[in-house]
Write a protein that holds these residues in place. Structure first.
Motif, mmCIF file in Angstrom:
data_model
loop_
_atom_site.group_PDB
_atom_site.id
_atom_site.type_symbol
_atom_site.label_atom_id
_atom_site.label_comp_id
_atom_site.label_asym_id
_atom_site.label_seq_id
_atom_site.Cartn_x
_atom_site.Cartn_y
_atom_site.Cartn_z
ATOM 1 N N SER A 67 -31.252 -28.423 36.691
ATOM 2 C CA SER A 67 -31.519 -27.364 37.673
ATOM 3 C C SER A 67 -30.231 -26.684 38.137
ATOM 4 C CB SER A 67 -32.274 -27.931 38.876
ATOM 5 O OG SER A 67 -31.448 -28.790 39.650
ATOM 6 N N ASN A 68 -29.102 -27.354 37.962
ATOM 7 C CA ASN A 68 -27.806 -26.786 38.351
ATOM 8 C C ASN A 68 -27.253 -25.803 37.325
ATOM 9 O OD1 ASN A 68 -27.648 -28.157 40.774
ATOM 10 N ND2 ASN A 68 -26.467 -29.868 39.942
ATOM 11 N N ILE A 69 -27.919 -25.674 36.178
ATOM 12 C CA ILE A 69 -27.432 -24.811 35.100
ATOM 13 C C ILE A 69 -28.307 -23.572 34.970
ATOM 14 C CG2 ILE A 69 -26.939 -24.632 32.626
ATOM 15 C CD1 ILE A 69 -26.583 -27.687 32.605
ATOM 16 N N ASN A 70 -27.676 -22.413 35.027
ATOM 17 C CA ASN A 70 -28.363 -21.142 34.782
ATOM 18 C C ASN A 70 -27.671 -20.430 33.633
ATOM 19 O OD1 ASN A 70 -30.429 -20.774 37.040
ATOM 20 N ND2 ASN A 70 -28.594 -21.353 38.186
ATOM 21 N N CYS A 71 -28.455 -19.835 32.749
ATOM 22 C CA CYS A 71 -27.914 -19.218 31.543
ATOM 23 C C CYS A 71 -27.890 -17.693 31.658
ATOM 24 C CB CYS A 71 -28.745 -19.626 30.330
ATOM 25 S SG CYS A 71 -28.666 -21.385 29.962
ATOM 26 N N HIS A 72 -26.858 -17.100 31.059
ATOM 27 C CA HIS A 72 -26.679 -15.646 31.109
ATOM 28 C C HIS A 72 -26.117 -15.142 29.783
ATOM 29 C CE1 HIS A 72 -27.185 -15.571 35.533
ATOM 30 N NE2 HIS A 72 -26.553 -16.721 35.489
ATOM 31 N N THR A 73 -26.527 -13.960 29.402
ATOM 32 C CA THR A 73 -25.955 -13.317 28.213
ATOM 33 C C THR A 73 -25.015 -12.171 28.604
ATOM 34 O OG1 THR A 73 -27.916 -11.907 28.042
ATOM 35 C CG2 THR A 73 -27.875 -13.907 26.683
ATOM 36 N N GLU A 74 -24.986 -11.826 29.888
ATOM 37 C CA GLU A 74 -24.105 -10.760 30.368
ATOM 38 C C GLU A 74 -22.980 -11.353 31.207
ATOM 39 O OE1 GLU A 74 -24.229 -7.617 29.555
ATOM 40 O OE2 GLU A 74 -26.080 -7.815 28.369
ATOM 41 N N LEU A 75 -21.748 -11.006 30.877
ATOM 42 C CA LEU A 75 -20.595 -11.524 31.619
ATOM 43 C C LEU A 75 -20.644 -11.150 33.099
ATOM 44 C CD1 LEU A 75 -17.436 -11.084 29.342
ATOM 45 C CD2 LEU A 75 -18.304 -13.212 30.325
ATOM 46 N N THR A 76 -21.068 -9.940 33.381
ATOM 47 C CA THR A 76 -21.110 -9.481 34.774
ATOM 48 C C THR A 76 -21.948 -10.417 35.636
ATOM 49 O OG1 THR A 76 -20.906 -7.194 34.016
ATOM 50 C CG2 THR A 76 -21.622 -7.530 36.282
ATOM 51 N N ASP A 77 -23.124 -10.797 35.124
ATOM 52 C CA ASP A 77 -24.003 -11.709 35.864
ATOM 53 C C ASP A 77 -23.395 -13.098 35.970
ATOM 54 O OD1 ASP A 77 -25.850 -9.640 36.050
ATOM 55 O OD2 ASP A 77 -26.890 -10.233 34.212
ATOM 56 N N GLY A 78 -22.788 -13.539 34.895
ATOM 57 C CA GLY A 78 -22.258 -14.901 34.854
ATOM 58 C C GLY A 78 -21.015 -15.111 35.704
ATOM 59 N N LEU A 79 -20.300 -14.031 35.998
ATOM 60 C CA LEU A 79 -19.013 -14.153 36.692
ATOM 61 C C LEU A 79 -19.052 -13.718 38.150
ATOM 62 C CD1 LEU A 79 -16.790 -12.701 33.827
ATOM 63 C CD2 LEU A 79 -16.836 -15.089 34.565
ATOM 64 N N SER A 80 -20.189 -13.266 38.617
ATOM 65 C CA SER A 80 -20.277 -12.591 39.914
ATOM 66 C C SER A 80 -19.698 -13.381 41.081
ATOM 67 C CB SER A 80 -21.725 -12.202 40.208
ATOM 68 O OG SER A 80 -22.548 -13.358 40.225
ATOM 69 N N ASN A 81 -19.931 -14.694 41.139
ATOM 70 C CA ASN A 81 -19.437 -15.467 42.291
ATOM 71 C C ASN A 81 -18.627 -16.695 41.860
ATOM 72 O OD1 ASN A 81 -21.542 -16.920 41.220
ATOM 73 N ND2 ASN A 81 -22.348 -17.605 43.186
ATOM 74 N N ALA A 82 -17.980 -16.603 40.722
ATOM 75 C CA ALA A 82 -17.277 -17.759 40.154
ATOM 76 C C ALA A 82 -16.053 -18.164 40.977
ATOM 77 C CB ALA A 82 -16.854 -17.456 38.719
ATOM 78 N N ASP A 83 -15.932 -19.471 41.198
ATOM 79 C CA ASP A 83 -14.704 -20.036 41.762
ATOM 80 C C ASP A 83 -13.756 -20.454 40.641
ATOM 81 O OD1 ASP A 83 -15.565 -19.955 44.523
ATOM 82 O OD2 ASP A 83 -16.901 -21.617 44.036
ATOM 83 N N LEU A 84 -14.353 -20.882 39.534
ATOM 84 C CA LEU A 84 -13.597 -21.311 38.351
ATOM 85 C C LEU A 84 -14.340 -20.852 37.114
ATOM 86 C CD1 LEU A 84 -11.440 -23.071 36.805
ATOM 87 C CD2 LEU A 84 -13.068 -24.972 37.018
ATOM 88 N N VAL A 85 -13.613 -20.248 36.190
ATOM 89 C CA VAL A 85 -14.169 -19.865 34.893
ATOM 90 C C VAL A 85 -13.495 -20.719 33.830
ATOM 91 C CG1 VAL A 85 -14.571 -17.995 33.249
ATOM 92 C CG2 VAL A 85 -14.451 -17.494 35.714
ATOM 93 N N VAL A 86 -14.313 -21.378 33.000
ATOM 94 C CA VAL A 86 -13.775 -22.182 31.905
ATOM 95 C C VAL A 86 -14.224 -21.558 30.584
ATOM 96 C CG1 VAL A 86 -13.601 -24.458 30.841
ATOM 97 C CG2 VAL A 86 -13.930 -24.268 33.323
ATOM 98 N N GLU A 87 -13.282 -21.036 29.828
ATOM 99 C CA GLU A 87 -13.581 -20.424 28.527
ATOM 100 C C GLU A 87 -13.572 -21.494 27.448
ATOM 101 O OE1 GLU A 87 -12.111 -19.770 24.740
ATOM 102 O OE2 GLU A 87 -10.595 -19.994 26.318
ATOM 103 N N ALA A 88 -14.644 -21.537 26.651
ATOM 104 C CA ALA A 88 -14.759 -22.529 25.577
ATOM 105 C C ALA A 88 -15.257 -21.860 24.306
ATOM 106 C CB ALA A 88 -15.701 -23.659 25.995
ATOM 107 N N ALA A 89 -14.619 -20.740 23.963
ATOM 108 C CA ALA A 89 -14.995 -19.999 22.758
ATOM 109 C C ALA A 89 -14.222 -20.526 21.552
ATOM 110 C CB ALA A 89 -14.719 -18.510 22.965
ATOM 111 N N THR A 90 -14.454 -19.905 20.405
ATOM 112 C CA THR A 90 -13.803 -20.297 19.162
ATOM 113 C C THR A 90 -12.284 -20.248 19.291
ATOM 114 O OG1 THR A 90 -15.677 -19.389 17.951
ATOM 115 C CG2 THR A 90 -13.674 -19.784 16.689
#
Length: 295
Positions: A67-90
């Motif tokens: 329940s603590n996990i919400n999924c997004h395909t748009e960066l704008t939605d995913g980053l709106s209130n972030a305290d910490l962003v962790v990038e785990a791309a290729t």
């Protein structure tokens, strides 16, 4: 710090999201692919079910984690209130720079930007942002829910305050953070990859076979798995990428990737994820995958 955004729903990304969510953080998992997000959440659910079956967590913990996990395909939605962003791309420097330019523009000014890179310069990534003092490396180990280490890498401009905050945050996840400075390969891969490369050279030169090399290191050096088996688990393409970073960064021939490794990656033999590497992981061979050793 309660709101965490994880960029990338692959093996590392979903593991990082899992660990934060299980420890009570609100997590936004972001990926450009809806299918990747579904696969990532399915993996988290399976791993939680495994922990539940072994009575390491309760049903309530499983449900609260999901329940603590919400999924997004748009960066704008995913980053709106972030305290910490962790990038785990290729593990690709140009891709990471592009992602960091975007998350720098879209994230709140207060947000710390972290990368899970295993070898790429934190300083180089931070240079494309307007907040290099808030850019740091958080190199989680795979599988993230099991492995205790987080390699915390300071870029040239990373502030003391941000480093301290990430070290303390890592401890709240039940991890053991180790602070290192920003040089090619950091510590983990600067030591590990030359060993793996030398094992591949030993095979390439006919010194011994795959089983023999791994057995020597497991039984003679008390390693939990042999270097060739570990390379399969990491991904031979990832190993090759890290060795290239080391070779380019130091210019020392000892980091030059073995031709056998180059050929295997070119042929698509990437290890566990492709079904074949130094070992065969296809169903017909009934090979035991590395991941079972961590279950």
């Amino acid at each position: 710090m309660k709101n965490i955004t994880v960029i990338g729903a692959g093996t590392m990304g979903n593991g990082i999201a899992h660990v934060f969510a299980q420890n009570g953080f609100q997590v936004k998992l972001v990926d450009i692919s809806e299918k990747a997000l579904e696969k990532g959440v399915a993996t988290i659910t399976r791993n939680l079910d495994r922990l539940l079956s072994k009575e390491k967590i309760s049903l309530e913990t499983k449900e609260s984690t999901l329940s603590n996990i919400n999924c997004h395909t748009e960066l704008t939605d995913g980053l709106s209130n972030a305290d910490l962003v962790v990038e785990a791309a290729t593990e690709n420097v140009d891709l990471k720079k592009n992602i960091f330019q975007q998350i720098d523009e879209l994230s709140p000014e207060k947000a710390i930007l972290a990368t899970n890179t295993s070898s790429i310069s934190i300083t180089q990534i931070a240079a494309v942002t307007s907040r290099p003092d808030k850019v740091i490396g958080m190199h989680f180990m795979n599988p993230v829910p099991i492995m205790k280490l987080i390699e915390v890498i300071r870029g040239y401009s990373t502030s003391d305050a941000v480093t301290k905050q990430i070290m303390e945050l890592s401890e709240t996840l039940g991890k053991v953070p180790v602070e290192v400075n920003d040089y090619p390969g950091f510590i983990a891969n600067r030591i590990l990859m030359p060993m793996i490369n030398e094992a591949i050279y030993s095979l390439y030169e006919g010194v011994a076979g795959v089983y023999e090399i791994d057995t020597v290191m497991k039984l003679g050096m008390a390693h939990p798995m042999g270097p060739l088996q570990l390379a399969d688990f990491i991904g031979l393409d990832v190993c090759l990428s890290i060795l290239k970073v080391l070779f380019d960064g130091f210019g020392n021939p000892k980091y030059a990737p073995c031709p056998l490794l180059v050929n295997m990656v070119t042929a698509g033999k990437l290890g566990v994820k492709s079904g074949e590497g130094f070992y065969d992981y296809t169903a017909s061979r009934k090979a035991e995958t590395i991941s079972k050793q961590f279950s």
